[in-house]
Design an enzyme around this catalytic site. Structure first.
Site, PDB file in Angstrom:
ATOM      1  N   LYS A   1      -0.716  -4.306  -3.160  1.00 21.29           N
ATOM      2  CA  LYS A   1      -2.009  -3.872  -2.466  1.00 21.29           C
ATOM      3  C   LYS A   1      -2.072  -2.478  -2.967  1.00 21.29           C
ATOM      4  CE  LYS A   1      -5.291  -2.342   0.554  1.00 21.29           C
ATOM      5  NZ  LYS A   1      -5.950  -1.026   0.537  1.00 21.29           N
TER       6      LYS A   1
ATOM      7  N   SER B   1       0.914  -1.040  -0.167  1.00 21.15           N
ATOM      8  CA  SER B   1       0.035   0.016  -0.048  1.00 21.15           C
ATOM      9  C   SER B   1       0.881   1.230  -0.108  1.00 21.15           C
ATOM     10  CB  SER B   1      -0.986  -0.161   0.900  1.00 21.15           C
ATOM     11  OG  SER B   1      -1.993   1.083   1.094  1.00 21.15           O
TER      12      SER B   1
ATOM     13  N   ASP C   1      10.086   5.074 -10.434  1.00 20.16           N
ATOM     14  CA  ASP C   1       9.798   5.710 -11.543  1.00 20.16           C
ATOM     15  C   ASP C   1      10.382   7.041 -12.034  1.00 20.16           C
ATOM     16  OD1 ASP C   1       8.030   3.636 -11.891  1.00 20.16           O
ATOM     17  OD2 ASP C   1       6.124   4.807 -11.987  1.00 20.16           O
TER      18      ASP C   1
END
Length: 528
Positions: free
Chosen positions: A310, A285, A296
């Site tokens: 999640k 999460s 990224d």
């Protein structure tokens, strides 16, 4: 509850009329009629509240693994760790043979102010004996916790004191910290471990970061291993410490939820300097949001194993009786467009069972031991936003440097030691006997860490305790487990004498992911 049902029914009927539907076709009308008929006509008395709760649970089970219902008591327990505090007496404790042993009183907390010391055994709370009576830990905690400014009388047995001691403790707010550890690994590398993303995480992290920078930190290892997540805002605040202005951290999107983007403000305190993020299969999460954003944007490297996956956004819907529905309304996506959520299929119990077995399946398929056992189709390939490196979607965040689970040290003999509580009992017994001696001999943790060793006599005591618990001795397993057991014992002693940062300093000396992170930094494998 009936008024609530009628209100919801009115709203739904109005919407149904507006859409030109027949009232009898309304699903809510059908549900309302069924509940009304059962409560009024069923042959026996029924618990109407329980009926409604079961209906809610049944509906949610057919949606996804993370849409859930919680009753009022569950909501309270669930919120405490994330709110960052609770009200009570303020001690870290361990249950040893049906007795509450104080590991440490919280610094500045009510128990410390009252005079309670590490190593004390609390035997009674007010007029209720809690030692040797098989009382559950939950029941004991209920007696110790209570509203701020209320008093509780504790009976304490202290080593080398003949008679029990009485303490009158005034309860207060007790902080729950989301940072386990913060320290310098070497002259330029700092280490911070975050155990969850709570209301106080950003403040705790900022304070720890500043302290490490004052000690000369240039590189940072951020440990999110085992971090199951928490508040979205806390994850955004943490990622903001590393990213530039307007760089996207995460976005959410769902059928009825328009795309919402969350970007960095560019005022973070660690936008320069090398960053390594540690993750494993239990990082989930909010941990995956931070990790995905760092990866990224090519801001740092990720070390460890593929994260849990999640990435569903739950909206808490508070109900009037204090209960709550957490309803999935959207999915989390990393800046490059990767969906964090791993796939889930089926309905009800079948879906939940398959979802729960995912980590076991990863182990069986060899993913946790061998990076080349993980295969991604070309459709799941994405590119990082600065360097265009290939990263993968499909659920969870795949690390840049894979670290397999070391299964060789975790023998059946060692697992039995842990299960029977032998390591904890041996540590607390040793501390009780040698606390003053250790404090006098090792004035600082550095001296302790450099010179203290778990000797053969200590290990003989462990073997003797194992024999008493009928744990069959296996010499081959014993020799394999010996380095890990010695490290754990030393770390637990360090925790009792100092705190959690010192515990992790000992444990991290043999933590493969931490060592791989240091290797990445020291050998120039950090490519950007």
């Amino acid at each position: 509850m009936k008024k609530i049902h009628l209100f919801l029914l009115f709203i739904t009927l109005y919407a149904a009329q507006a859409a030109g539907q027949k009232l009898n076709d309304s699903p809510l009308r059908k549900l309302q009629m069924a509940e009304f008929a059962i409560s009024r006509l069923y042959v026996d008395t029924v618990n109407e509240t329980k009926l409604v709760e079961d209906a809610i649970v049944g509906m949610l089970e057919h949606l996804d693994p993370h849409s859930t219902y919680s009753n009022p008591e569950e909501v309270k327990k669930m919120n405490e760790p994330l709110q960052g505090n609770f009200e009570g007496i303020g001690v870290q404790f361990q249950m040893i043979e049906d007795t509450l042993l104080v590991i440490q009183p919280v610094s500045g907390g009510p128990s410390e102010k009252a005079g309670i010391l590490a190593g004390d055994r609390i035997t009674a709370v007010d007029d209720t004996v809690i030692a040797g009576v098989k009382m559950s830990t939950e029941d004991i905690m209920k007696r110790l916790r209570g509203p701020k400014d209320t008093r509780v009388k504790l009976t304490v047995v202290r080593r080398n004191v003949a008679d029990p001691l009485q303490f009158d403790v005034l309860r207060d707010k007790i902080p729950l910290f989301s940072l386990d550890a913060s320290y310098m690994i070497d002259d330029r590398t700092g280490y911070i471990r975050v155990n969850r993303f709570a209301a106080t995480t950003a403040e705790e992290f900022s304070k720890a970061l500043k302290g490490l920078q004052q000690q000369g930190m240039k590189d940072l290892i951020l440990d999110l291993q085992g971090n199951g997540g928490g508040y979205l805002n806390a994850a955004i605040d943490l990622a903001n410490e590393f990213l530039g202005q307007k760089e996207l951290i995460v976005y959410t999107e769902g059928r009825a939820s328009r795309r919402a983007e969350f970007a960095a403000q560019g005022n973070g305190a660690f936008r320069q300097g090398r960053l390594v993020v540690l993750v494993d299969e239990y990082s989930a999460s909010a941990s995956e949001i931070v990790t995905g954003a760092v990866q990224d944007w090519d801001r740092g490297v990720v070390v460890g194993r593929r994260t849990f996956g999640k990435g569903l956004v739950q909206r808490p819907i508070d109900l009037p009786d204090g209960s709550m529905i957490r309803l999935t309304i959207a999915r989390y996506y990393t800046p490059s467009g990767r969906c964090i959520q791993k796939p889930y299929n089926g309905k009800g119990d079948d879906m939940q069972e398959a979802y729960a077995k995912d980590l076991l399946n990863r182990f069986d398929h060899g993913e946790l031991m061998h990076a080349d056992s993980i295969h991604f189709p070309d459709s799941l390939k994405y590119r990082t936003l600065r360097l265009g490196r290939t990263v993968y979607g499909g659920g969870g965040i795949m690390p840049d440097f894979f670290v397999p689970i070391d299964t060789t040290l975790y023998t059946h003999w060692h697992r039995q030691l842990v299960a029977k509580g032998i390591i904890i009992k041996a540590t607390t017994g040793y501390i009780e006997q040698h606390r003053e001696e250790l404090k006098n001999k090792y004035k600082t943790f550095r001296a302790f860490n450099d010179k203290f060793e778990i000797d053969d006599a200590f290990m003989d005591d462990i073997r003797e305790a194992a024999d008493k618990e009928k744990i069959k001795f296996d010499e081959e397993q014993y020799n394999r487990a010996l380095p890990l057991v010695r490290t754990q014992l030393k770390a637990l002693i360090a925790r009792d004498l100092w705190d959690m940062s010192e515990y992790y300093q000992v444990m991290n000396a043999t933590n493969e992911s931490v060592q791989q992170a240091l290797k990445v930094l020291r050998e120039g494998k950090y490519l950007f």
